[in-house]
Design a protein around this motif. Structure first.
Motif, PDB file in Angstrom:
ATOM      1  N   PRO A 232     -66.907  -2.468 -48.275  1.00  0.00           N
ATOM      2  CA  PRO A 232     -67.601  -1.393 -47.551  1.00  0.00           C
ATOM      3  C   PRO A 232     -67.533  -1.538 -46.033  1.00  0.00           C
ATOM      4  O   PRO A 232     -67.774  -0.554 -45.318  1.00  0.00           O
ATOM      5  CB  PRO A 232     -69.047  -1.509 -48.057  1.00  0.00           C
ATOM      6  CG  PRO A 232     -69.182  -2.935 -48.502  1.00  0.00           C
ATOM      7  CD  PRO A 232     -67.847  -3.308 -49.050  1.00  0.00           C
ATOM      8  N   GLN A 233     -67.225  -2.739 -45.539  1.00  0.00           N
ATOM      9  CA  GLN A 233     -67.163  -2.944 -44.091  1.00  0.00           C
ATOM     10  C   GLN A 233     -65.865  -2.438 -43.475  1.00  0.00           C
ATOM     11  O   GLN A 233     -65.756  -2.358 -42.240  1.00  0.00           O
ATOM     12  CB  GLN A 233     -67.320  -4.442 -43.777  1.00  0.00           C
ATOM     13  CG  GLN A 233     -68.598  -5.077 -44.298  1.00  0.00           C
ATOM     14  CD  GLN A 233     -69.832  -4.395 -43.754  1.00  0.00           C
ATOM     15  OE1 GLN A 233     -69.907  -4.065 -42.574  1.00  0.00           O
ATOM     16  NE2 GLN A 233     -70.808  -4.161 -44.625  1.00  0.00           N
ATOM     17  N   VAL A 234     -64.877  -2.131 -44.301  1.00  0.00           N
ATOM     18  CA  VAL A 234     -63.568  -1.729 -43.782  1.00  0.00           C
ATOM     19  C   VAL A 234     -63.551  -0.223 -43.508  1.00  0.00           C
ATOM     20  O   VAL A 234     -63.860   0.585 -44.387  1.00  0.00           O
ATOM     21  CB  VAL A 234     -62.452  -2.095 -44.783  1.00  0.00           C
ATOM     22  CG1 VAL A 234     -61.095  -1.582 -44.280  1.00  0.00           C
ATOM     23  CG2 VAL A 234     -62.407  -3.606 -44.999  1.00  0.00           C
ATOM     24  N   THR A 235     -63.190   0.125 -42.286  1.00  0.00           N
ATOM     25  CA  THR A 235     -63.017   1.526 -41.926  1.00  0.00           C
ATOM     26  C   THR A 235     -61.630   1.979 -42.366  1.00  0.00           C
ATOM     27  O   THR A 235     -60.623   1.404 -41.948  1.00  0.00           O
ATOM     28  CB  THR A 235     -63.164   1.722 -40.407  1.00  0.00           C
ATOM     29  OG1 THR A 235     -64.467   1.291 -39.997  1.00  0.00           O
ATOM     30  CG2 THR A 235     -62.966   3.183 -40.022  1.00  0.00           C
ATOM     31  N   VAL A 236     -61.582   3.003 -43.211  1.00  0.00           N
ATOM     32  CA  VAL A 236     -60.324   3.448 -43.808  1.00  0.00           C
ATOM     33  C   VAL A 236     -59.956   4.839 -43.305  1.00  0.00           C
ATOM     34  O   VAL A 236     -60.781   5.747 -43.288  1.00  0.00           O
ATOM     35  CB  VAL A 236     -60.421   3.467 -45.350  1.00  0.00           C
ATOM     36  CG1 VAL A 236     -59.093   3.928 -45.962  1.00  0.00           C
ATOM     37  CG2 VAL A 236     -60.798   2.095 -45.881  1.00  0.00           C
ATOM     38  N   ARG A 237     -58.695   4.958 -42.894  1.00  0.00           N
ATOM     39  CA  ARG A 237     -58.133   6.262 -42.552  1.00  0.00           C
ATOM     40  C   ARG A 237     -56.957   6.507 -43.489  1.00  0.00           C
ATOM     41  O   ARG A 237     -56.118   5.634 -43.685  1.00  0.00           O
ATOM     42  CB  ARG A 237     -57.646   6.279 -41.102  1.00  0.00           C
ATOM     43  CG  ARG A 237     -56.843   7.531 -40.743  1.00  0.00           C
ATOM     44  CD  ARG A 237     -56.277   7.444 -39.344  1.00  0.00           C
ATOM     45  NE  ARG A 237     -55.363   8.541 -39.067  1.00  0.00           N
ATOM     46  CZ  ARG A 237     -54.643   8.647 -37.954  1.00  0.00           C
ATOM     47  NH1 ARG A 237     -54.758   7.722 -37.011  1.00  0.00           N
ATOM     48  NH2 ARG A 237     -53.818   9.664 -37.778  1.00  0.00           N
ATOM     49  N   THR A 238     -56.909   7.673 -44.086  1.00  0.00           N
ATOM     50  CA  THR A 238     -55.815   7.992 -44.996  1.00  0.00           C
ATOM     51  C   THR A 238     -54.891   9.031 -44.378  1.00  0.00           C
ATOM     52  O   THR A 238     -55.344   9.958 -43.699  1.00  0.00           O
ATOM     53  CB  THR A 238     -56.342   8.512 -46.348  1.00  0.00           C
ATOM     54  OG1 THR A 238     -57.148   9.668 -46.123  1.00  0.00           O
ATOM     55  CG2 THR A 238     -57.163   7.441 -47.059  1.00  0.00           C
ATOM     56  N   ASP A 239     -53.604   8.847 -44.622  1.00  0.00           N
ATOM     57  CA  ASP A 239     -52.585   9.784 -44.151  1.00  0.00           C
ATOM     58  C   ASP A 239     -51.686  10.145 -45.322  1.00  0.00           C
ATOM     59  O   ASP A 239     -51.038   9.260 -45.902  1.00  0.00           O
ATOM     60  CB  ASP A 239     -51.735   9.172 -43.032  1.00  0.00           C
ATOM     61  CG  ASP A 239     -52.397   9.281 -41.677  1.00  0.00           C
ATOM     62  OD1 ASP A 239     -53.009  10.324 -41.411  1.00  0.00           O
ATOM     63  OD2 ASP A 239     -52.302   8.325 -40.895  1.00  0.00           O
ATOM     64  N   VAL A 240     -51.651  11.408 -45.678  1.00  0.00           N
ATOM     65  CA  VAL A 240     -50.719  11.907 -46.677  1.00  0.00           C
ATOM     66  C   VAL A 240     -49.624  12.646 -45.919  1.00  0.00           C
ATOM     67  O   VAL A 240     -49.893  13.654 -45.263  1.00  0.00           O
ATOM     68  CB  VAL A 240     -51.434  12.825 -47.683  1.00  0.00           C
ATOM     69  CG1 VAL A 240     -50.434  13.455 -48.638  1.00  0.00           C
ATOM     70  CG2 VAL A 240     -52.482  12.043 -48.458  1.00  0.00           C
ATOM     71  N   MET A 241     -48.396  12.128 -46.005  1.00  0.00           N
ATOM     72  CA  MET A 241     -47.335  12.585 -45.115  1.00  0.00           C
ATOM     73  C   MET A 241     -46.155  13.128 -45.904  1.00  0.00           C
ATOM     74  O   MET A 241     -45.672  12.490 -46.846  1.00  0.00           O
ATOM     75  CB  MET A 241     -46.877  11.436 -44.209  1.00  0.00           C
ATOM     76  CG  MET A 241     -48.026  10.767 -43.462  1.00  0.00           C
ATOM     77  SD  MET A 241     -47.498   9.395 -42.415  1.00  0.00           S
ATOM     78  CE  MET A 241     -46.782  10.314 -41.058  1.00  0.00           C
TER      79      MET A 241
END
Length: 296
Positions: A232-241
Protein backbone atom coordinates in the motif's frame (compact mmCIF):
# COMPACT_ATOMS: atom_id res chain seq x y z
CA UNK A 1 15.23 -12.42 1.55
CA UNK A 2 18.15 -14.01 3.43
CA UNK A 3 19.89 -15.16 0.27
CA UNK A 4 22.87 -12.97 -0.67
CA UNK A 5 23.08 -10.67 -3.65
CA UNK A 6 25.61 -12.02 -6.15
CA UNK A 7 27.68 -9.97 -8.59
CA UNK A 8 30.07 -11.10 -11.31
CA UNK A 9 33.44 -9.32 -11.49
CA UNK A 10 35.87 -9.36 -14.42
CA UNK A 11 37.78 -6.08 -14.12
CA UNK A 12 35.68 -4.14 -16.63
CA UNK A 13 34.08 -0.77 -15.87
CA UNK A 14 30.67 -2.32 -16.46
CA UNK A 15 31.27 -5.09 -13.90
CA UNK A 16 32.48 -2.54 -11.34
CA UNK A 17 29.27 -0.56 -11.90
CA UNK A 18 27.29 -3.78 -11.49
CA UNK A 19 29.09 -4.48 -8.19
CA UNK A 20 28.32 -0.95 -6.98
CA UNK A 21 24.65 -1.39 -7.91
CA UNK A 22 24.63 -4.80 -6.20
CA UNK A 23 26.09 -3.33 -3.01
CA UNK A 24 23.32 -0.76 -2.75
CA UNK A 25 20.73 -3.46 -3.42
CA UNK A 26 22.22 -5.78 -0.78
CA UNK A 27 22.13 -2.91 1.70
CA UNK A 28 18.47 -2.26 0.89
CA UNK A 29 17.68 -5.95 1.39
CA UNK A 30 19.78 -6.30 4.53
CA UNK A 31 21.74 -9.25 3.11
CA UNK A 32 25.36 -10.05 2.27
CA UNK A 33 27.07 -9.27 -1.03
CA UNK A 34 29.02 -12.02 -2.77
CA UNK A 35 31.46 -11.14 -5.56
CA UNK A 36 32.56 -13.92 -7.92
CA UNK A 37 35.47 -13.81 -10.34
CA UNK A 38 35.93 -16.76 -12.70
CA UNK A 39 39.50 -17.90 -13.38
CA UNK A 40 39.03 -20.97 -15.59
CA UNK A 41 42.14 -23.03 -16.38
CA UNK A 42 43.77 -22.42 -19.72
CA UNK A 43 42.74 -24.82 -22.51
CA UNK A 44 44.93 -27.87 -22.88
CA UNK A 45 45.35 -31.22 -21.21
CA UNK A 46 48.41 -30.28 -19.19
CA UNK A 47 48.17 -26.81 -17.70
CA UNK A 48 51.27 -25.86 -15.67
CA UNK A 49 50.61 -25.27 -11.99
CA UNK A 50 52.42 -21.95 -12.26
CA UNK A 51 49.92 -20.76 -14.89
CA UNK A 52 46.96 -21.69 -12.68
CA UNK A 53 48.58 -19.95 -9.72
CA UNK A 54 49.20 -16.87 -11.85
CA UNK A 55 45.53 -16.72 -12.88
CA UNK A 56 44.40 -16.99 -9.27
CA UNK A 57 46.88 -14.33 -8.23
CA UNK A 58 45.54 -11.99 -10.90
CA UNK A 59 42.01 -12.71 -9.74
CA UNK A 60 42.91 -11.94 -6.13
CA UNK A 61 44.48 -8.65 -7.19
CA UNK A 62 41.22 -7.79 -8.93
CA UNK A 63 38.89 -8.86 -6.14
CA UNK A 64 40.73 -7.44 -3.13
CA UNK A 65 40.46 -3.72 -4.03
CA UNK A 66 36.88 -4.17 -5.24
CA UNK A 67 35.85 -5.68 -1.91
CA UNK A 68 37.75 -3.03 0.06
CA UNK A 69 36.19 -0.21 -1.97
CA UNK A 70 32.65 -1.49 -1.45
CA UNK A 71 33.18 -2.00 2.28
CA UNK A 72 34.57 1.52 2.50
CA UNK A 73 31.42 2.93 0.90
CA UNK A 74 29.08 0.55 2.75
CA UNK A 75 30.69 -0.08 6.17
CA UNK A 76 27.68 -1.98 7.51
CA UNK A 77 27.54 -4.33 4.54
CA UNK A 78 29.13 -7.77 4.68
CA UNK A 79 31.06 -8.28 1.44
CA UNK A 80 33.16 -11.23 0.43
CA UNK A 81 34.88 -12.22 -2.79
CA UNK A 82 35.74 -15.60 -4.19
CA UNK A 83 37.21 -17.18 -7.29
CA UNK A 84 35.78 -20.00 -9.37
CA UNK A 85 37.69 -22.38 -11.61
CA UNK A 86 34.84 -22.72 -14.10
CA UNK A 87 34.12 -20.55 -17.12
CA UNK A 88 32.26 -17.33 -16.20
CA UNK A 89 28.80 -18.47 -17.32
CA UNK A 90 29.05 -21.84 -15.58
CA UNK A 91 30.46 -20.28 -12.40
CA UNK A 92 27.72 -17.66 -12.17
CA UNK A 93 24.91 -20.12 -12.92
CA UNK A 94 26.16 -22.41 -10.16
CA UNK A 95 26.49 -19.53 -7.68
CA UNK A 96 23.06 -18.15 -8.62
CA UNK A 97 21.41 -21.29 -7.24
CA UNK A 98 22.22 -19.95 -3.76
CA UNK A 99 21.53 -16.26 -4.43
CA UNK A 100 18.47 -14.07 -4.15
CA UNK A 101 19.63 -11.87 -7.02
CA UNK A 102 22.43 -11.89 -9.61
CA UNK A 103 23.82 -8.56 -10.84
CA UNK A 104 26.06 -8.47 -13.90
CA UNK A 105 27.29 -5.95 -16.43
CA UNK A 106 25.86 -6.35 -19.90
CA UNK A 107 29.32 -6.11 -21.41
CA UNK A 108 32.39 -7.72 -19.90
CA UNK A 109 36.12 -7.26 -20.29
CA UNK A 110 36.13 -9.49 -23.36
CA UNK A 111 33.67 -7.33 -25.27
CA UNK A 112 34.46 -5.13 -28.24
CA UNK A 113 33.53 -1.58 -29.15
CA UNK A 114 29.89 -1.40 -30.16
CA UNK A 115 28.89 -4.57 -28.31
CA UNK A 116 25.73 -3.92 -26.30
CA UNK A 117 25.20 -7.24 -24.54
CA UNK A 118 27.77 -10.00 -24.22
CA UNK A 119 27.21 -13.74 -24.40
CA UNK A 120 27.62 -14.30 -20.64
CA UNK A 121 25.06 -11.60 -19.80
CA UNK A 122 22.56 -13.01 -22.29
CA UNK A 123 22.97 -16.51 -20.91
CA UNK A 124 22.46 -15.30 -17.35
CA UNK A 125 19.31 -13.41 -18.33
CA UNK A 126 17.95 -16.48 -20.10
CA UNK A 127 18.95 -19.27 -17.73
CA UNK A 128 19.70 -18.05 -14.18
CA UNK A 129 17.38 -19.57 -11.56
CA UNK A 130 17.09 -16.26 -9.67
CA UNK A 131 16.24 -12.74 -10.87
CA UNK A 132 19.06 -11.10 -12.83
CA UNK A 133 19.81 -7.37 -13.02
CA UNK A 134 21.88 -6.39 -16.05
CA UNK A 135 23.70 -3.06 -15.82
CA UNK A 136 24.27 -1.62 -19.31
CA UNK A 137 27.40 0.14 -20.50
CA UNK A 138 25.17 3.06 -21.55
CA UNK A 139 24.23 3.61 -17.90
CA UNK A 140 27.88 3.66 -16.89
CA UNK A 141 28.68 6.15 -19.66
CA UNK A 142 25.72 8.38 -18.72
CA UNK A 143 25.91 8.34 -14.93
CA UNK A 144 29.21 6.74 -13.92
CA UNK A 145 29.57 3.78 -11.59
CA UNK A 146 29.40 5.97 -8.48
CA UNK A 147 26.10 7.67 -9.32
CA UNK A 148 24.32 4.80 -11.04
CA UNK A 149 20.91 4.22 -9.50
CA UNK A 150 21.21 6.91 -6.83
CA UNK A 151 18.80 9.47 -8.27
CA UNK A 152 16.19 10.39 -5.69
CA UNK A 153 13.54 11.41 -8.23
CA UNK A 154 13.79 8.29 -10.38
CA UNK A 155 11.26 5.48 -10.58
CA UNK A 156 10.89 1.76 -11.09
CA UNK A 157 9.22 0.68 -14.34
CA UNK A 158 7.44 -2.66 -14.74
CA UNK A 159 6.62 -4.17 -18.10
CA UNK A 160 3.35 -6.02 -17.53
CA UNK A 161 0.88 -8.04 -19.57
CA UNK A 162 -2.44 -8.36 -17.77
CA UNK A 163 -3.47 -11.09 -20.21
CA UNK A 164 -0.47 -13.28 -19.30
CA UNK A 165 0.95 -11.82 -16.06
CA UNK A 166 4.28 -12.91 -14.62
CA UNK A 167 3.50 -12.61 -10.93
CA UNK A 168 7.14 -12.90 -9.86
CA UNK A 169 8.07 -9.85 -11.94
CA UNK A 170 5.24 -7.80 -10.45
CA UNK A 171 6.21 -8.77 -6.92
CA UNK A 172 9.86 -7.94 -7.63
CA UNK A 173 8.96 -4.51 -9.04
CA UNK A 174 6.60 -3.56 -6.21
CA UNK A 175 9.17 -4.69 -3.63
CA UNK A 176 11.95 -2.72 -5.36
CA UNK A 177 9.82 0.43 -5.48
CA UNK A 178 8.88 0.06 -1.80
CA UNK A 179 12.51 -0.43 -0.73
CA UNK A 180 13.60 2.67 -2.65
CA UNK A 181 10.63 4.82 -1.67
CA UNK A 182 10.15 5.33 -5.40
CA UNK A 183 6.99 5.43 -7.52
CA UNK A 184 6.22 2.45 -9.72
CA UNK A 185 5.17 2.94 -13.32
CA UNK A 186 3.41 -0.09 -14.80
CA UNK A 187 3.44 -0.20 -18.59
CA UNK A 188 1.17 -2.37 -20.72
CA UNK A 189 1.41 -2.28 -24.49
CA UNK A 190 -1.61 -3.21 -26.57
CA UNK A 191 -2.64 -3.53 -30.18
CA UNK A 192 -5.88 -3.44 -32.12
CA UNK A 193 -7.69 -6.78 -32.25
CA UNK A 194 -6.53 -8.77 -35.27
CA UNK A 195 -10.02 -8.91 -36.75
CA UNK A 196 -10.28 -5.10 -36.70
CA UNK A 197 -7.50 -4.62 -39.26
CA UNK A 198 -8.18 -6.21 -42.63
CA UNK A 199 -8.66 -5.40 -46.28
CA UNK A 200 -12.34 -4.84 -45.59
CA UNK A 201 -11.74 -2.61 -42.54
CA UNK A 202 -9.64 0.33 -43.67
CA UNK A 203 -10.45 2.70 -40.82
CA UNK A 204 -10.59 2.13 -37.05
CA UNK A 205 -13.06 4.54 -35.48
CA UNK A 206 -12.17 6.59 -32.42
CA UNK A 207 -15.13 5.01 -30.64
CA UNK A 208 -13.78 1.51 -31.23
CA UNK A 209 -10.29 2.52 -30.18
CA UNK A 210 -11.59 4.08 -26.95
CA UNK A 211 -13.62 0.96 -26.17
CA UNK A 212 -10.65 -1.38 -26.65
CA UNK A 213 -8.36 0.89 -24.64
CA UNK A 214 -10.87 1.07 -21.78
CA UNK A 215 -10.96 -2.73 -21.73
CA UNK A 216 -7.17 -2.86 -21.47
CA UNK A 217 -7.14 -0.29 -18.66
CA UNK A 218 -9.78 -2.19 -16.72
CA UNK A 219 -8.00 -5.53 -17.13
CA UNK A 220 -4.70 -4.02 -16.00
CA UNK A 221 -6.34 -2.43 -12.96
CA UNK A 222 -7.92 -5.74 -11.98
CA UNK A 223 -4.65 -7.63 -12.45
CA UNK A 224 -2.67 -5.21 -10.24
CA UNK A 225 -5.17 -5.03 -7.37
CA UNK A 226 -3.57 -7.83 -5.32
CA UNK A 227 -0.11 -6.20 -5.39
CA UNK A 228 -1.46 -2.74 -4.61
CA UNK A 229 -3.10 -4.23 -1.53
CA UNK A 230 0.10 -6.04 -0.60
CA UNK A 231 2.26 -2.90 -1.06
CA UNK A 232 0.00 0.00 0.00
CA UNK A 233 2.96 2.37 0.42
CA UNK A 234 3.88 2.19 -3.27
CA UNK A 235 2.54 4.94 -5.51
CA UNK A 236 1.50 3.31 -8.79
CA UNK A 237 0.99 4.93 -12.16
CA UNK A 238 -0.35 2.83 -15.01
CA UNK A 239 0.21 3.43 -18.71
CA UNK A 240 -1.66 1.52 -21.39
CA UNK A 241 0.14 2.30 -24.63
CA UNK A 242 -0.77 1.58 -28.25
CA UNK A 243 2.82 0.69 -29.13
CA UNK A 244 5.03 -2.32 -29.64
CA UNK A 245 6.00 -3.63 -26.15
CA UNK A 246 9.76 -3.00 -26.47
CA UNK A 247 9.16 0.51 -27.82
CA UNK A 248 6.79 1.31 -24.95
CA UNK A 249 9.21 0.04 -22.30
CA UNK A 250 12.25 1.82 -23.71
CA UNK A 251 10.33 5.09 -24.01
CA UNK A 252 9.02 5.02 -20.43
CA UNK A 253 12.19 3.76 -18.74
CA UNK A 254 14.44 6.68 -19.70
CA UNK A 255 15.93 7.99 -16.47
CA UNK A 256 14.47 5.16 -14.39
CA UNK A 257 16.38 3.43 -11.60
CA UNK A 258 15.26 0.05 -12.80
CA UNK A 259 13.19 -1.60 -15.54
CA UNK A 260 11.60 -4.93 -14.59
CA UNK A 261 10.48 -7.55 -17.10
CA UNK A 262 9.38 -11.16 -16.69
CA UNK A 263 10.90 -14.24 -18.28
CA UNK A 264 8.86 -17.31 -19.01
CA UNK A 265 10.72 -20.61 -19.06
CA UNK A 266 10.27 -22.96 -22.01
CA UNK A 267 9.83 -26.41 -20.42
CA UNK A 268 10.93 -28.05 -23.69
CA UNK A 269 14.27 -26.23 -23.74
CA UNK A 270 17.37 -27.26 -21.83
CA UNK A 271 17.78 -23.63 -20.77
CA UNK A 272 15.42 -20.69 -20.79
CA UNK A 273 15.21 -18.51 -23.87
CA UNK A 274 14.70 -14.79 -23.98
CA UNK A 275 11.67 -13.49 -25.81
CA UNK A 276 12.04 -10.78 -28.48
CA UNK A 277 10.82 -8.00 -26.17
CA UNK A 278 13.34 -8.78 -23.42
CA UNK A 279 16.08 -9.23 -26.00
CA UNK A 280 15.36 -5.80 -27.52
CA UNK A 281 15.15 -4.11 -24.12
CA UNK A 282 18.50 -5.52 -23.00
CA UNK A 283 20.20 -4.28 -26.16
CA UNK A 284 18.81 -0.74 -26.02
CA UNK A 285 17.98 0.16 -22.40
CA UNK A 286 19.90 2.97 -20.73
CA UNK A 287 18.97 1.86 -17.20
CA UNK A 288 19.54 -1.42 -15.35
CA UNK A 289 17.10 -4.14 -16.37
CA UNK A 290 15.81 -6.86 -14.03
CA UNK A 291 14.82 -10.11 -15.75
CA UNK A 292 12.65 -12.12 -13.35
CA UNK A 293 11.97 -15.79 -14.11
CA UNK A 294 8.46 -17.16 -13.89
CA UNK A 295 8.17 -20.45 -12.01
CA UNK A 296 5.18 -22.63 -12.87
Amino acid sequence: MNHPVLAGIDGSACSSAAAAWAAREAELRGVRLRLVHASPPLPGSAVPVTAVDRLHHMGERMLRPEVADLIGRHPDLEVWGEQADDAPAAALLAAACRAGLLVIGTRGAGGFDGLAVGSVALRMAAAAPCPVVLVPQRAVDSFGAERLGTGGAAQVVLGFDAHHPVSEAADFAFSAAEARGAPLRVVQAWAFPAESVSAETLVVTEEDRATWEDQEVLQLSDALRAWQEKYPQVTVRTDVMLLQPAEALLATSRGADLLVVGRRTDPQAAEGRLGPVTHAVLHHSRCPVAVVPHTD
